[in-house]
Design a protein around this motif. Sequence first.
Motif, PDB file in Angstrom:
ATOM      1  N   MET A 293      25.754  18.857   7.551  1.00 13.96           N
ATOM      2  CA  MET A 293      26.022  18.937   8.968  1.00 13.96           C
ATOM      3  C   MET A 293      25.738  20.351   9.467  1.00 13.96           C
ATOM      4  O   MET A 293      26.106  21.304   8.801  1.00 13.96           O
ATOM      5  N   PRO A 294      25.225  20.480  10.655  1.00 19.83           N
ATOM      6  CA  PRO A 294      25.014  21.806  11.223  1.00 19.83           C
ATOM      7  C   PRO A 294      26.338  22.474  11.570  1.00 19.83           C
ATOM      8  O   PRO A 294      27.344  21.826  11.830  1.00 19.83           O
ATOM      9  N   ALA A 295      26.329  23.799  11.591  1.00 23.26           N
ATOM     10  CA  ALA A 295      27.558  24.556  11.850  1.00 23.26           C
ATOM     11  C   ALA A 295      28.103  24.320  13.242  1.00 23.26           C
ATOM     12  O   ALA A 295      29.299  24.377  13.474  1.00 23.26           O
ATOM     13  N   GLY A 296      27.266  24.042  14.227  1.00 23.52           N
ATOM     14  CA  GLY A 296      27.710  23.842  15.603  1.00 23.52           C
ATOM     15  C   GLY A 296      27.902  22.383  15.958  1.00 23.52           C
ATOM     16  O   GLY A 296      27.715  21.986  17.105  1.00 23.52           O
ATOM     17  N   ASP A 297      28.284  21.553  14.996  1.00 20.87           N
ATOM     18  CA  ASP A 297      28.470  20.117  15.243  1.00 20.87           C
ATOM     19  C   ASP A 297      29.590  19.894  16.266  1.00 20.87           C
ATOM     20  O   ASP A 297      30.640  20.509  16.202  1.00 20.87           O
ATOM     21  N   ALA A 298      29.362  19.008  17.206  1.00 17.74           N
ATOM     22  CA  ALA A 298      30.332  18.740  18.280  1.00 17.74           C
ATOM     23  C   ALA A 298      31.622  18.119  17.754  1.00 17.74           C
ATOM     24  O   ALA A 298      32.661  18.226  18.390  1.00 17.74           O
ATOM     25  N   SER A 299      31.603  17.479  16.597  1.00 22.73           N
ATOM     26  CA  SER A 299      32.815  16.845  16.080  1.00 22.73           C
ATOM     27  C   SER A 299      33.822  17.880  15.573  1.00 22.73           C
ATOM     28  O   SER A 299      34.984  17.573  15.396  1.00 22.73           O
ATOM     29  N   ASP A 300      33.388  19.121  15.328  1.00 23.96           N
ATOM     30  CA  ASP A 300      34.294  20.178  14.884  1.00 23.96           C
ATOM     31  C   ASP A 300      35.070  20.800  16.035  1.00 23.96           C
ATOM     32  O   ASP A 300      36.098  21.420  15.820  1.00 23.96           O
ATOM     33  N   ALA A 301      34.581  20.655  17.253  1.00 23.65           N
ATOM     34  CA  ALA A 301      35.217  21.270  18.408  1.00 23.65           C
ATOM     35  C   ALA A 301      36.474  20.492  18.782  1.00 23.65           C
ATOM     36  O   ALA A 301      36.511  19.270  18.714  1.00 23.65           O
ATOM     37  N   PRO A 302      37.559  21.207  19.175  1.00 21.48           N
ATOM     38  CA  PRO A 302      38.769  20.494  19.609  1.00 21.48           C
ATOM     39  C   PRO A 302      38.519  19.745  20.904  1.00 21.48           C
ATOM     40  O   PRO A 302      37.810  20.219  21.781  1.00 21.48           O
ATOM     41  N   ARG A 303      39.095  18.569  20.993  1.00 17.32           N
ATOM     42  CA  ARG A 303      38.884  17.774  22.205  1.00 17.32           C
ATOM     43  C   ARG A 303      39.875  18.198  23.279  1.00 17.32           C
ATOM     44  O   ARG A 303      40.997  18.610  22.960  1.00 17.32           O
ATOM     45  N   PRO A 304      39.515  18.112  24.508  1.00 13.59           N
ATOM     46  CA  PRO A 304      40.453  18.465  25.584  1.00 13.59           C
ATOM     47  C   PRO A 304      41.571  17.431  25.658  1.00 13.59           C
ATOM     48  O   PRO A 304      41.373  16.250  25.347  1.00 13.59           O
ATOM     49  N   PRO A 305      42.782  17.845  26.041  1.00 15.90           N
ATOM     50  CA  PRO A 305      43.894  16.887  26.134  1.00 15.90           C
ATOM     51  C   PRO A 305      43.643  15.856  27.226  1.00 15.90           C
ATOM     52  O   PRO A 305      43.121  16.174  28.286  1.00 15.90           O
ATOM     53  N   ARG A 306      44.002  14.640  26.924  1.00 21.45           N
ATOM     54  CA  ARG A 306      43.851  13.573  27.914  1.00 21.45           C
ATOM     55  C   ARG A 306      45.122  13.452  28.729  1.00 21.45           C
ATOM     56  O   ARG A 306      46.180  13.938  28.338  1.00 21.45           O
TER      57      ARG A 306
END
Length: 60
Positions: free
Chosen positions: A1-14
Amino acid sequence: MPAGDASDAPRPPRAGDAARLARIFGDALPETTRDERGDDERRDDSGDSWLRSQVPPHHG
């Protein structure tokens, strides 16, 4: 996986997250503290009464 994968970023609270957590776990802290409520119950913490109240049930 690339280092900047979007799945590693925290999701904003719903919007429903806080309500869902409160429903599952309840309120962790009371709305007021004991001194704000005015609970003036005086306990007899002197002498053996405190010690006897601290004995575990299996040490009867």
